[in-house]
Design a protein around this motif. Structure first.
Motif, mmCIF file in Angstrom:
data_model
loop_
_atom_site.group_PDB
_atom_site.id
_atom_site.type_symbol
_atom_site.label_atom_id
_atom_site.label_comp_id
_atom_site.label_asym_id
_atom_site.label_seq_id
_atom_site.Cartn_x
_atom_site.Cartn_y
_atom_site.Cartn_z
ATOM 1 N N HIS A 12 0.834 -1.213 0.000
ATOM 2 C CA HIS A 12 0.000 0.000 0.000
ATOM 3 C C HIS A 12 0.864 1.256 0.000
ATOM 4 C CE1 HIS A 12 -4.046 -1.595 0.284
ATOM 5 N NE2 HIS A 12 -3.627 -2.469 1.185
ATOM 6 N N LEU A 13 1.936 1.258 0.786
ATOM 7 C CA LEU A 13 2.825 2.419 0.843
ATOM 8 C C LEU A 13 3.471 2.685 -0.517
ATOM 9 C CD1 LEU A 13 4.610 1.971 4.278
ATOM 10 C CD2 LEU A 13 3.037 3.793 3.627
ATOM 11 N N GLU A 14 3.923 1.648 -1.182
ATOM 12 C CA GLU A 14 4.544 1.810 -2.495
ATOM 13 C C GLU A 14 3.567 2.420 -3.492
ATOM 14 O OE1 GLU A 14 5.946 -2.100 -3.444
ATOM 15 O OE2 GLU A 14 7.822 -1.822 -2.348
ATOM 16 N N LEU A 17 3.055 6.130 -2.594
ATOM 17 C CA LEU A 17 4.229 6.944 -2.899
ATOM 18 C C LEU A 17 4.381 7.199 -4.393
ATOM 19 C CD1 LEU A 17 6.787 5.440 -0.385
ATOM 20 C CD2 LEU A 17 5.944 7.792 -0.408
ATOM 21 N N GLU A 18 3.983 6.248 -5.222
ATOM 22 C CA GLU A 18 4.076 6.409 -6.673
ATOM 23 C C GLU A 18 3.186 7.539 -7.180
ATOM 24 O OE1 GLU A 18 3.133 2.587 -8.303
ATOM 25 O OE2 GLU A 18 5.083 1.732 -7.774
ATOM 26 N N THR A 19 2.078 7.808 -6.493
ATOM 27 C CA THR A 19 1.120 8.799 -6.980
ATOM 28 C C THR A 19 1.161 10.112 -6.199
ATOM 29 O OG1 THR A 19 -0.633 7.926 -5.545
ATOM 30 C CG2 THR A 19 -0.458 6.990 -7.757
ATOM 31 N N LEU A 20 2.006 10.212 -5.187
ATOM 32 C CA LEU A 20 2.046 11.400 -4.342
ATOM 33 C C LEU A 20 3.107 12.375 -4.832
ATOM 34 C CD1 LEU A 20 0.905 12.632 -1.686
ATOM 35 C CD2 LEU A 20 2.811 11.544 -0.515
ATOM 36 N N ASN A 21 2.699 13.619 -5.149
ATOM 37 C CA ASN A 21 3.641 14.651 -5.563
ATOM 38 C C ASN A 21 4.008 15.562 -4.395
ATOM 39 O OD1 ASN A 21 3.863 13.912 -8.317
ATOM 40 N ND2 ASN A 21 1.853 14.802 -8.673
ATOM 41 N N PHE A 22 3.016 16.051 -3.680
ATOM 42 C CA PHE A 22 3.217 16.914 -2.526
ATOM 43 C C PHE A 22 2.258 16.458 -1.443
ATOM 44 C CE2 PHE A 22 4.196 19.603 -6.176
ATOM 45 C CZ PHE A 22 5.448 20.066 -5.843
ATOM 46 N N GLY A 23 2.737 16.217 -0.250
ATOM 47 C CA GLY A 23 1.846 15.825 0.829
ATOM 48 C C GLY A 23 2.537 14.932 1.830
ATOM 49 N N SER A 24 1.735 14.098 2.491
ATOM 50 C CA SER A 24 2.281 13.234 3.532
ATOM 51 C C SER A 24 1.506 11.930 3.602
ATOM 52 C CB SER A 24 2.233 13.931 4.887
ATOM 53 O OG SER A 24 0.891 14.217 5.241
ATOM 54 N N ILE A 25 2.175 10.917 4.156
ATOM 55 C CA ILE A 25 1.551 9.625 4.423
ATOM 56 C C ILE A 25 1.740 9.340 5.902
ATOM 57 C CG2 ILE A 25 1.662 7.142 3.995
ATOM 58 C CD1 ILE A 25 2.560 7.800 1.137
ATOM 59 N N ILE A 37 -3.615 3.564 7.132
ATOM 60 C CA ILE A 37 -2.659 4.386 6.395
ATOM 61 C C ILE A 37 -3.441 5.542 5.797
ATOM 62 C CG2 ILE A 37 -0.944 4.461 4.557
ATOM 63 C CD1 ILE A 37 -0.737 1.411 4.780
ATOM 64 N N GLU A 38 -2.972 6.773 6.075
ATOM 65 C CA GLU A 38 -3.647 7.972 5.573
ATOM 66 C C GLU A 38 -2.737 8.706 4.604
ATOM 67 O OE1 GLU A 38 -4.517 10.235 9.058
ATOM 68 O OE2 GLU A 38 -5.865 8.718 9.867
ATOM 69 N N LYS A 39 -3.327 9.192 3.519
ATOM 70 C CA LYS A 39 -2.569 9.952 2.524
ATOM 71 C C LYS A 39 -3.199 11.334 2.403
ATOM 72 C CE LYS A 39 -1.943 9.931 -2.458
ATOM 73 N NZ LYS A 39 -2.127 9.137 -3.672
ATOM 74 N N ASN A 40 -2.392 12.356 2.640
ATOM 75 C CA ASN A 40 -2.836 13.742 2.489
ATOM 76 C C ASN A 40 -2.053 14.360 1.349
ATOM 77 O OD1 ASN A 40 -4.616 13.857 4.805
ATOM 78 N ND2 ASN A 40 -2.760 13.682 6.006
ATOM 79 N N GLU A 41 -2.753 14.825 0.336
ATOM 80 C CA GLU A 41 -2.079 15.384 -0.823
ATOM 81 C C GLU A 41 -2.405 16.864 -0.960
ATOM 82 O OE1 GLU A 41 -1.094 14.316 -5.445
ATOM 83 O OE2 GLU A 41 -2.571 13.139 -4.360
ATOM 84 N N LYS A 42 -1.391 17.644 -1.261
ATOM 85 C CA LYS A 42 -1.566 19.071 -1.475
ATOM 86 C C LYS A 42 -1.532 19.331 -2.979
ATOM 87 C CE LYS A 42 0.635 20.337 2.835
ATOM 88 N NZ LYS A 42 -0.521 20.771 3.545
ATOM 89 N N VAL A 43 -2.388 20.241 -3.419
ATOM 90 C CA VAL A 43 -2.436 20.618 -4.823
ATOM 91 C C VAL A 43 -2.100 22.104 -4.912
ATOM 92 C CG1 VAL A 43 -3.901 20.812 -6.875
ATOM 93 C CG2 VAL A 43 -4.191 18.881 -5.308
ATOM 94 N N ARG A 44 -1.060 22.423 -5.658
ATOM 95 C CA ARG A 44 -0.642 23.812 -5.844
ATOM 96 C C ARG A 44 -1.348 24.374 -7.072
ATOM 97 N NH1 ARG A 44 2.624 24.906 -1.315
ATOM 98 N NH2 ARG A 44 3.682 22.970 -0.846
#
Length: 51
Positions: A12-14, A17-25, A37-44
């Motif tokens: 799941h982490l892999e 990580l492949e789709t995350l540009n900016f953010g945190s896991i 597992i939580e994924k927070n993504e930031k969009v600029r």
């Protein structure tokens, strides 16, 4: 943690990580086990760069 559980977590982490540009896991652990597992993504936005 059993090897099969660890393989699931790393899989799941892999993928995340492949789709995350900016953010945190974030890993949520209870009783020594990863339960969430939580994924927070930031969009600029382009419009914010001109400020």
């Amino acid at each position: 943690m059993k090897p099969s559980e660890w393989e699931e977590v790393t899989s799941h982490l892999e993928k995340m990580l492949e789709t995350l540009n900016f953010g945190s896991i974030t890993l949520v652990v209870q009783d020594g086990r990863v339960v969430q597992i939580e994924k927070n993504e930031k969009v600029r936005l382009q419009t914010n760069k001109k400020r």
